[in-house]
Motif scaffolding. Sequence first.
Motif, PDB file in Angstrom:
ATOM      1  N   GLN A 174      58.151   9.710 -26.470  1.00 53.98           N
ATOM      2  CA  GLN A 174      57.446   9.608 -27.735  1.00 53.98           C
ATOM      3  C   GLN A 174      56.828   8.220 -27.849  1.00 53.98           C
ATOM      4  O   GLN A 174      57.484   7.223 -27.543  1.00 53.98           O
ATOM      5  N   PRO A 175      55.568   8.128 -28.276  1.00 48.05           N
ATOM      6  CA  PRO A 175      54.975   6.801 -28.427  1.00 48.05           C
ATOM      7  C   PRO A 175      55.726   5.997 -29.473  1.00 48.05           C
ATOM      8  O   PRO A 175      56.010   6.495 -30.567  1.00 48.05           O
ATOM      9  N   ALA A 176      56.078   4.762 -29.117  1.00 48.07           N
ATOM     10  CA  ALA A 176      56.816   3.912 -30.041  1.00 48.07           C
ATOM     11  C   ALA A 176      55.935   3.534 -31.214  1.00 48.07           C
ATOM     12  O   ALA A 176      54.735   3.322 -31.071  1.00 48.07           O
ATOM     13  N   GLU A 177      56.550   3.462 -32.406  1.00 48.75           N
ATOM     14  CA  GLU A 177      55.836   3.039 -33.605  1.00 48.75           C
ATOM     15  C   GLU A 177      55.983   1.533 -33.734  1.00 48.75           C
ATOM     16  O   GLU A 177      57.082   1.033 -33.975  1.00 48.75           O
ATOM     17  N   PRO A 178      54.919   0.774 -33.554  1.00 50.11           N
ATOM     18  CA  PRO A 178      55.051  -0.686 -33.571  1.00 50.11           C
ATOM     19  C   PRO A 178      55.491  -1.189 -34.929  1.00 50.11           C
ATOM     20  O   PRO A 178      55.121  -0.654 -35.958  1.00 50.11           O
ATOM     21  N   ALA A 179      56.277  -2.247 -34.904  1.00 51.86           N
ATOM     22  CA  ALA A 179      56.676  -2.933 -36.137  1.00 51.86           C
ATOM     23  C   ALA A 179      56.277  -4.384 -36.009  1.00 51.86           C
ATOM     24  O   ALA A 179      56.320  -4.957 -34.935  1.00 51.86           O
ATOM     25  N   ALA A 180      55.860  -4.971 -37.125  1.00 54.24           N
ATOM     26  CA  ALA A 180      55.387  -6.345 -37.076  1.00 54.24           C
ATOM     27  C   ALA A 180      56.482  -7.251 -36.545  1.00 54.24           C
ATOM     28  O   ALA A 180      57.637  -7.141 -36.919  1.00 54.24           O
ATOM     29  N   ALA A 181      56.109  -8.166 -35.659  1.00 58.82           N
ATOM     30  CA  ALA A 181      57.099  -9.020 -35.024  1.00 58.82           C
ATOM     31  C   ALA A 181      56.870 -10.492 -35.292  1.00 58.82           C
ATOM     32  O   ALA A 181      57.486 -11.339 -34.687  1.00 58.82           O
ATOM     33  N   GLY A 182      55.975 -10.814 -36.170  1.00 56.88           N
ATOM     34  CA  GLY A 182      55.756 -12.210 -36.491  1.00 56.88           C
ATOM     35  C   GLY A 182      55.165 -12.955 -35.325  1.00 56.88           C
ATOM     36  O   GLY A 182      54.266 -12.486 -34.653  1.00 56.88           O
ATOM     37  N   GLY A 209      50.578  -2.127 -41.000  1.00 59.99           N
ATOM     38  CA  GLY A 209      51.151  -2.718 -42.204  1.00 59.99           C
ATOM     39  C   GLY A 209      52.638  -2.960 -42.091  1.00 59.99           C
ATOM     40  O   GLY A 209      53.340  -3.099 -43.069  1.00 59.99           O
ATOM     41  N   GLY A 210      53.158  -3.047 -40.857  1.00 61.88           N
ATOM     42  CA  GLY A 210      54.568  -3.327 -40.675  1.00 61.88           C
ATOM     43  C   GLY A 210      55.441  -2.099 -40.811  1.00 61.88           C
ATOM     44  O   GLY A 210      56.644  -2.170 -40.693  1.00 61.88           O
ATOM     45  N   ALA A 211      54.900  -0.952 -41.091  1.00 62.99           N
ATOM     46  CA  ALA A 211      55.662   0.287 -41.182  1.00 62.99           C
ATOM     47  C   ALA A 211      54.701   1.424 -40.954  1.00 62.99           C
ATOM     48  O   ALA A 211      53.512   1.306 -41.153  1.00 62.99           O
ATOM     49  N   SER A 212      55.228   2.531 -40.487  1.00 63.39           N
ATOM     50  CA  SER A 212      54.354   3.671 -40.247  1.00 63.39           C
ATOM     51  C   SER A 212      55.092   4.955 -40.513  1.00 63.39           C
ATOM     52  O   SER A 212      56.266   5.080 -40.227  1.00 63.39           O
ATOM     53  N   ALA A 213      54.373   5.894 -41.084  1.00 63.67           N
ATOM     54  CA  ALA A 213      54.890   7.245 -41.305  1.00 63.67           C
ATOM     55  C   ALA A 213      56.236   7.234 -42.017  1.00 63.67           C
ATOM     56  O   ALA A 213      57.128   7.985 -41.685  1.00 63.67           O
ATOM     57  N   GLY A 214      56.380   6.374 -43.014  1.00 67.89           N
ATOM     58  CA  GLY A 214      57.596   6.383 -43.797  1.00 67.89           C
ATOM     59  C   GLY A 214      58.748   5.640 -43.168  1.00 67.89           C
ATOM     60  O   GLY A 214      59.845   5.677 -43.679  1.00 67.89           O
ATOM     61  N   ARG A 215      58.545   4.932 -42.055  1.00 66.05           N
ATOM     62  CA  ARG A 215      59.623   4.206 -41.421  1.00 66.05           C
ATOM     63  C   ARG A 215      59.416   2.721 -41.631  1.00 66.05           C
ATOM     64  O   ARG A 215      58.320   2.202 -41.492  1.00 66.05           O
ATOM     65  N   GLY A 216      60.485   2.009 -41.921  1.00 72.38           N
ATOM     66  CA  GLY A 216      60.401   0.577 -42.092  1.00 72.38           C
ATOM     67  C   GLY A 216      60.315  -0.135 -40.749  1.00 72.38           C
ATOM     68  O   GLY A 216      60.465   0.468 -39.683  1.00 72.38           O
ATOM     69  N   ARG A 217      60.112  -1.452 -40.815  1.00 79.04           N
ATOM     70  CA  ARG A 217      59.987  -2.241 -39.597  1.00 79.04           C
ATOM     71  C   ARG A 217      61.257  -2.187 -38.764  1.00 79.04           C
ATOM     72  O   ARG A 217      61.215  -2.086 -37.541  1.00 79.04           O
ATOM     73  N   LEU A 218      62.406  -2.264 -39.431  1.00 76.83           N
ATOM     74  CA  LEU A 218      63.668  -2.294 -38.701  1.00 76.83           C
ATOM     75  C   LEU A 218      63.983  -0.952 -38.074  1.00 76.83           C
ATOM     76  O   LEU A 218      64.429  -0.876 -36.913  1.00 76.83           O
ATOM     77  N   ALA A 219      63.740   0.136 -38.798  1.00 76.90           N
ATOM     78  CA  ALA A 219      63.986   1.470 -38.239  1.00 76.90           C
ATOM     79  C   ALA A 219      63.044   1.744 -37.065  1.00 76.90           C
ATOM     80  O   ALA A 219      63.444   2.304 -36.042  1.00 76.90           O
ATOM     81  N   ALA A 220      61.766   1.353 -37.194  1.00 75.74           N
ATOM     82  CA  ALA A 220      60.805   1.586 -36.118  1.00 75.74           C
ATOM     83  C   ALA A 220      61.163   0.800 -34.874  1.00 75.74           C
ATOM     84  O   ALA A 220      60.926   1.251 -33.743  1.00 75.74           O
ATOM     85  N   ALA A 221      61.761  -0.378 -35.038  1.00 76.20           N
ATOM     86  CA  ALA A 221      62.109  -1.220 -33.895  1.00 76.20           C
ATOM     87  C   ALA A 221      63.143  -0.564 -32.996  1.00 76.20           C
ATOM     88  O   ALA A 221      63.216  -0.869 -31.801  1.00 76.20           O
ATOM     89  N   MET A 222      63.937   0.342 -33.545  1.00 75.37           N
ATOM     90  CA  MET A 222      64.974   0.987 -32.734  1.00 75.37           C
ATOM     91  C   MET A 222      64.380   1.880 -31.647  1.00 75.37           C
ATOM     92  O   MET A 222      65.065   2.235 -30.693  1.00 75.37           O
ATOM     93  N   ALA A 223      63.106   2.271 -31.793  1.00 74.62           N
ATOM     94  CA  ALA A 223      62.472   3.147 -30.808  1.00 74.62           C
ATOM     95  C   ALA A 223      61.536   2.390 -29.877  1.00 74.62           C
ATOM     96  O   ALA A 223      60.926   2.995 -29.013  1.00 74.62           O
ATOM     97  N   GLU A 224      61.413   1.084 -30.048  1.00 74.14           N
ATOM     98  CA  GLU A 224      60.494   0.326 -29.206  1.00 74.14           C
ATOM     99  C   GLU A 224      61.164  -0.120 -27.913  1.00 74.14           C
ATOM    100  O   GLU A 224      62.361   0.066 -27.717  1.00 74.14           O
ATOM    101  N   SER A 225      60.367  -0.736 -27.026  1.00 69.48           N
ATOM    102  CA  SER A 225      60.862  -1.223 -25.743  1.00 69.48           C
ATOM    103  C   SER A 225      61.069  -2.727 -25.797  1.00 69.48           C
ATOM    104  O   SER A 225      60.512  -3.422 -26.658  1.00 69.48           O
ATOM    105  N   PHE A 226      61.839  -3.226 -24.842  1.00 68.89           N
ATOM    106  CA  PHE A 226      62.081  -4.655 -24.759  1.00 68.89           C
ATOM    107  C   PHE A 226      60.826  -5.421 -24.352  1.00 68.89           C
ATOM    108  O   PHE A 226      59.981  -4.931 -23.601  1.00 68.89           O
ATOM    109  N   ARG A 227      60.721  -6.636 -24.849  1.00 68.66           N
ATOM    110  CA  ARG A 227      59.737  -7.606 -24.386  1.00 68.66           C
ATOM    111  C   ARG A 227      60.376  -8.973 -24.503  1.00 68.66           C
ATOM    112  O   ARG A 227      61.320  -9.175 -25.278  1.00 68.66           O
ATOM    113  N   ILE A 228      59.905  -9.907 -23.710  1.00 69.01           N
ATOM    114  CA  ILE A 228      60.469 -11.254 -23.674  1.00 69.01           C
ATOM    115  C   ILE A 228      59.415 -12.249 -24.120  1.00 69.01           C
ATOM    116  O   ILE A 228      58.244 -12.135 -23.741  1.00 69.01           O
TER     117      ILE A 228
END
Length: 491
Positions: free
Chosen positions: A304-312, A328-347
């Motif tokens: 599933q395509p990850a829903e980006p969350a604002a990362a500052g 806008g830091g959230a998408s489709a009813g999900r907050g930034r923190l909830a969306a981050a759980m589906a994203e991938s790692f970056r350094i």
Amino acid sequence: MDDKERGGSGGGPQEGETAARQRLEELKRYLASNPSNRMAWFLLGKTYASLGKEGKANYCYLRSGPIYEAYENEPHPFENLAAEDWLDRWNEPRRGGVARTALRAAILIAAGLALLPAASWAPGTALPATVDKPGGQPAAVSKPAQRDGEGSGIGIVWVDGRSFPEGAAAAVDALSRAGGEDRAVAATLPEAGSHYRWRSEAAGAALASRASGGDYLVREPAGREECGCESGLSAEADEAVRSEKALQEQRWSVVSGIRSFERRYGKWPARLEDLLRPYPDNILAGRADGMEERFDGWLKEAKQPAEPAAAGAAGGAPGGAAAGQATGGASAGRGRLAAAMAESFRIVVDTKARRLAVFSGPVAVRVYAAGLGGERTPLGRFEISEKVRNPNGSSTGSFGSRGMTLSDTRYAIHGTDEPDSIGKDESLGCVRLGRDDVEELYDLVPIGTPVTIQEGGLERLQPESGQPKKSRYRVEPAALEENPGKRYDWL
């Protein structure tokens, strides 16, 4: 029910009105990104009613649909009249005090508010089970990792702040979708600037539980000292959050590895072992308990395509600030923190602060002190193209026990036999980490992880020091990851 039981302060009408107005703003912000959450509309109506704004309260009740009837045990008197129609009538310019007063009285009497005091939201109050599912992606409830063959029965849903109204709405909504959990904790993390600190203690926003008759009970958190717990909810909720955080780290690592495998080979892995091949195809460094059993589910998540969350301040790295601003830091009813759980790692490596951070969306999963080379360390975007244990056949040599090459260059993230150089500019350009830090990073992030080296951005994220080994992320090696045939000459 006394003030303490209701979560009130006992500070009198003025203080109660201030709290209600604060809750009003919190609910309005929540509904701005979750407009289909009918329970939140119901709570907003209750708050408006407590402030004497009956017209707006009834508008919210109508938007709550069947929630009003389930909670009040009767249909709303205006349910057959479009909310916009009667609200427009209510907001018409005054044409005469008598007419407007009559309309207001009719609304009050029909709604039963003339006979009953305006109800305020209170912890422990039963909520209706008929919570409509909002459109788009719901705030998912996660089942915590099981220990000794038994689960806690508490699911975790991540919310962006400690607001009780938002937490209550998210917890009940998530619990209504869950399979077997009987309770759901809405939890959040401390913030440092625009980032969340993963390793810090989580705070509870609300605890929802199933009650008889299909209702839910929602509890507001107390102070940490009062409950003797980190979350402000209970020691059991604390343990559920800790278990979920440990499981989430596995999820991030494996999902990131699955996506890296697909980019590398143009196909999806069929099983976990595809990620655990010998060098140079060692996408992941090893396995942990439960990974095989959860792999199929995580594979579906990875597709599933990850829903980006604002990362500052993330230097525009994938899933970073640029992507977050688009949603806008959230998408489709999900907050930034909830969306981050589906994203991938970056350094992200900050040459100014001499720090390395592992991110998923706005969540700083790890923050390490780093040794760099000043102007000799190049700025730009790279990716981990190679991972090797004991470079040059030694765990105590100049590159330490682990090395991760950046985009097939002579630059790498590696250990060092000069631990005093950490936090200084003494390398020839590479990124040096302490032994425990580089070994944890090696286990955590897969080949293919994007790396952004930038000047600034991590000033507000302090490195985690003194972490006990037992709390480190660790996996069991599954394949040969040494490369004795190559002499490494990283800078």
